[in-house]
Design an enzyme around this catalytic site. Structure first.
Site, PDB file in Angstrom:
ATOM      1  N   ALA A  76       7.015  35.547 -15.550  1.00 32.31           N
ATOM      2  CA  ALA A  76       8.058  35.619 -14.507  1.00 32.31           C
ATOM      3  C   ALA A  76       7.707  34.842 -13.245  1.00 32.31           C
ATOM      4  O   ALA A  76       8.587  34.549 -12.434  1.00 32.31           O
ATOM      5  CB  ALA A  76       8.344  37.078 -14.154  1.00 32.31           C
ATOM      6  N   GLY A 101      10.020  30.801 -15.926  1.00 29.45           N
ATOM      7  CA  GLY A 101      10.174  32.248 -15.740  1.00 29.45           C
ATOM      8  C   GLY A 101      10.891  32.587 -14.441  1.00 29.45           C
ATOM      9  O   GLY A 101      11.717  33.513 -14.403  1.00 29.45           O
ATOM     10  N   LYS A 140       4.824  25.798 -31.262  1.00 22.33           N
ATOM     11  CA  LYS A 140       5.980  26.697 -31.090  1.00 22.33           C
ATOM     12  C   LYS A 140       6.517  27.101 -32.470  1.00 22.33           C
ATOM     13  O   LYS A 140       6.963  28.224 -32.677  1.00 22.33           O
ATOM     14  CB  LYS A 140       7.072  26.007 -30.256  1.00 22.33           C
TER      15      LYS A 140
HETATM   16  N1  LIG Z   1      11.700  21.088 -20.773  1.00 17.93           N
HETATM   17  C1  LIG Z   1      10.761  20.602 -19.997  1.00 17.93           C
HETATM   18  O1  LIG Z   1      10.905  19.535 -19.392  1.00 17.93           O
HETATM   19  C2  LIG Z   1       9.500  21.392 -19.815  1.00 17.93           C
HETATM   20  C3  LIG Z   1       8.559  21.045 -18.853  1.00 17.93           C
HETATM   21  C4  LIG Z   1       7.433  21.858 -18.715  1.00 17.93           C
HETATM   22  C5  LIG Z   1       7.273  22.982 -19.518  1.00 17.93           C
HETATM   23  N2  LIG Z   1       8.221  23.251 -20.459  1.00 17.93           N
HETATM   24  C6  LIG Z   1       8.121  24.431 -21.352  1.00 17.93           C
HETATM   25  O2  LIG Z   1       8.510  25.553 -20.564  1.00 17.93           O
HETATM   26  C7  LIG Z   1       7.835  26.697 -21.025  1.00 17.93           C
HETATM   27  C8  LIG Z   1       7.297  27.471 -19.846  1.00 17.93           C
HETATM   28  O3  LIG Z   1       6.366  26.655 -19.170  1.00 17.93           O
HETATM   29  P1  LIG Z   1       6.257  26.574 -17.598  1.00 17.93           P
HETATM   30  O4  LIG Z   1       5.608  25.254 -17.328  1.00 17.93           O
HETATM   31  O5  LIG Z   1       7.534  26.929 -16.980  1.00 17.93           O
HETATM   32  O6  LIG Z   1       5.211  27.726 -17.302  1.00 17.93           O
HETATM   33  P2  LIG Z   1       4.255  27.880 -16.019  1.00 17.93           P
HETATM   34  O7  LIG Z   1       4.954  27.438 -14.799  1.00 17.93           O
HETATM   35  O8  LIG Z   1       2.937  27.242 -16.359  1.00 17.93           O
HETATM   36  O9  LIG Z   1       4.080  29.454 -15.953  1.00 17.93           O
HETATM   37  C9  LIG Z   1       3.440  30.175 -16.956  1.00 17.93           C
HETATM   38  C10 LIG Z   1       3.642  31.664 -16.695  1.00 17.93           C
HETATM   39  O10 LIG Z   1       3.005  32.390 -17.741  1.00 17.93           O
HETATM   40  C11 LIG Z   1       2.044  33.278 -17.181  1.00 17.93           C
HETATM   41  N3  LIG Z   1       0.914  33.352 -18.119  1.00 17.93           N
HETATM   42  C12 LIG Z   1       0.134  32.336 -18.551  1.00 17.93           C
HETATM   43  N4  LIG Z   1      -0.768  32.793 -19.432  1.00 17.93           N
HETATM   44  C13 LIG Z   1      -0.558  34.133 -19.559  1.00 17.93           C
HETATM   45  C14 LIG Z   1      -1.162  35.158 -20.310  1.00 17.93           C
HETATM   46  N5  LIG Z   1      -2.182  34.922 -21.142  1.00 17.93           N
HETATM   47  N6  LIG Z   1      -0.671  36.409 -20.200  1.00 17.93           N
HETATM   48  C15 LIG Z   1       0.369  36.676 -19.375  1.00 17.93           C
HETATM   49  N7  LIG Z   1       0.985  35.737 -18.622  1.00 17.93           N
HETATM   50  C16 LIG Z   1       0.520  34.479 -18.717  1.00 17.93           C
HETATM   51  C17 LIG Z   1       1.675  32.692 -15.836  1.00 17.93           C
HETATM   52  O11 LIG Z   1       1.211  33.698 -14.976  1.00 17.93           O
HETATM   53  P3  LIG Z   1      -0.257  33.675 -14.279  1.00 17.93           P
HETATM   54  O12 LIG Z   1      -0.927  32.385 -14.596  1.00 17.93           O
HETATM   55  O13 LIG Z   1       0.028  33.854 -12.809  1.00 17.93           O
HETATM   56  O14 LIG Z   1      -0.929  34.859 -14.854  1.00 17.93           O
HETATM   57  C18 LIG Z   1       3.035  32.155 -15.389  1.00 17.93           C
HETATM   58  O15 LIG Z   1       3.821  33.190 -14.871  1.00 17.93           O
HETATM   59  C19 LIG Z   1       6.803  26.190 -22.032  1.00 17.93           C
HETATM   60  O16 LIG Z   1       7.258  26.492 -23.304  1.00 17.93           O
HETATM   61  C20 LIG Z   1       6.747  24.706 -21.875  1.00 17.93           C
HETATM   62  O17 LIG Z   1       6.535  24.055 -23.105  1.00 17.93           O
HETATM   63  C21 LIG Z   1       9.318  22.505 -20.610  1.00 17.93           C
END
Ligand SMILES: NC(=O)c1ccc[n+]([C@@H]2O[C@H](COP(=O)([O-])OP(=O)(O)OC[C@H]3O[C@@H](n4cnc5c(N)ncnc54)[C@H](OP(=O)(O)O)[C@@H]3O)[C@@H](O)[C@H]2O)c1
Length: 325
Positions: free
Chosen positions: A11, A16, A124
């Protein structure tokens, strides 16, 4: 009618946060955020409580019984865990099935791409396979590529504040590959509708804001800003050679995070520009539902509106607080 109970993992992340904001705005869901123990004291987590979100501190790689107890009574699990840690979802999938969760939305939220092209997508797929094997209800949601990672810098430096450090946005091939794109802020609007819709249960769905080529992106940046951009075109062969080189290095050093990120971003370029996977036509042939057809009243930001926000200083830089591992 009682509110659906939603558990959101990640989140505080980029995706998130978008999902959480939309869920909160609709006021139709009872939301719990799953936070890992090492992040429990982070200010971002404290801020969630102030928004009225329940916090569940749990280790998703911890004992199964604890996770099953924590998930009992939850209707929908949404995971926005981040690409580096996505395999840690395996335990959560098992626990969700045992706890009777009705729908699991794993961490997809990426571009449209078949299996066997990108390491990120293939991981995935392993999660998808496990979900299907267990007979857990699901929706797999993709969103194309973020606007926030798709704009070239303006020569004046006016947009540098919103650029991910080191981000390079040259053009690829002839610059004519079209791609499904989205403003991060709109991802949540789609997710909130999708999880409240029986038509999307056990389906692939994609949400999107615009479908554009790189040439069109450069044109729009010039039109809105009034500035002239230099256009550097990277040949397909160069991207393919780069992937080969990075994959070889990664094979010899699998724990190297920099190499992993290098492989992931080069494979994104191959999929989006060389193979041209991330298109509505391909999404259709891969069996995706189009969320814009399901929710015609939903009006996501166009790329041009995003560029307007960008030059007005209203866009947040992705990962401003650092990338989560
Ligand atoms: N479409 C696009 O252009 C694009 C670009 C980037 C990413 N994505 C995709 O978007 C998705 C989400 O990525 P994001 O980059 O938005 O994520 P992010 O900003 O890196 O955030 C990850 C979240 O997950 C939490 N987290 C990480 N490891 C954890 C664990 N072991 N247990 C519990 N919480 C955990 C983190 O919390 P804490 O670290 O604070 O604990 C944070 O809240 C991914 O599937 C990625 O492939 C897509």
């Amino acid at each position: 009618m009682s509110k659906q109970k939603v558990l959101l993992l990640g989140a505080t992340g980029e995706t998130g946060t978008s999902i959480l904001n939309s869920l909160l705005t609709l006021n139709k869901f009872e939301i719990t955020a799953l936070v890992r123990p090492s992040s429990a004291e982070k200010p971002d987590v404290q801020a969630l409580t102030e928004k009225g979100v329940k916090i569940l501190i749990a280790d998703i790689s911890g004992p199964a019984e604890e996770l099953i107890n924590a998930l009992t009574g939850i209707d929908v699990v949404i995971s926005a865990i981040g690409g580096m840690a996505q395999m840690a979802q395996m335990g959560l999938v098992e626990a969700a099935k045992k706890a009777g969760v009705k729908r699991f939305v794993p961490c997809d939220f990426a571009s449209v791409c078949p299996v066997g092209v990108m390491m990120l997508r293939d991981e995935k797929e392993e999660i998808h396979t496990q979900i299907k094997k267990l007979g857990l209800g699901y929706t797999f949601i993709d969103v194309g590529y973020w606007y926030q990672l798709s704009f070239p810098p303006l020569p004046s430096g006016r947009t540098s504040y919103a650029m991910f450090p080191g981000m390079q946005v040259p053009l690829h091939g002839d610059g004519e590959a079209k791609n499904i794109l989205i403003d991060i802020r709109d991802i949540g609007h789609f997710v909130a509708r999708i999880i409240d819709d029986e038509r999307t249960l056990n389906k692939y769905v994609y949400g999107w804001g615009d479908i554009l080529t790189e040439n069109q992106i450069y044109d729009m940046m010039e039109e809105v800003s009034g500035e002239k951009l230099e256009r550097v075109y990277v040949p397909d062969e160069e991207v393919v050679a780069q992937e080969k080189q990075l994959l070889q290095a990664f094979e010899n050093d699998k724990t190297n995070v920099r190499l992993r990120i290098g492989v992931m971003s080069t494979q994104y370029a191959i999929s989006k520009y060389v193979r041209r996977d991330n298109t509505p036509e391909n999404a259709k042939s891969l069996g995706y539902l189009d969320a814009r057809e399901l929710y015609p009243d939903l009006k996501p930001k166009s790329f041009k509106e995003f560029v307007g926000d960008l030059v007005d200083g209203k866009v947040q830089r992705p990962y401003a607080k650092g990338m989560s591992m």
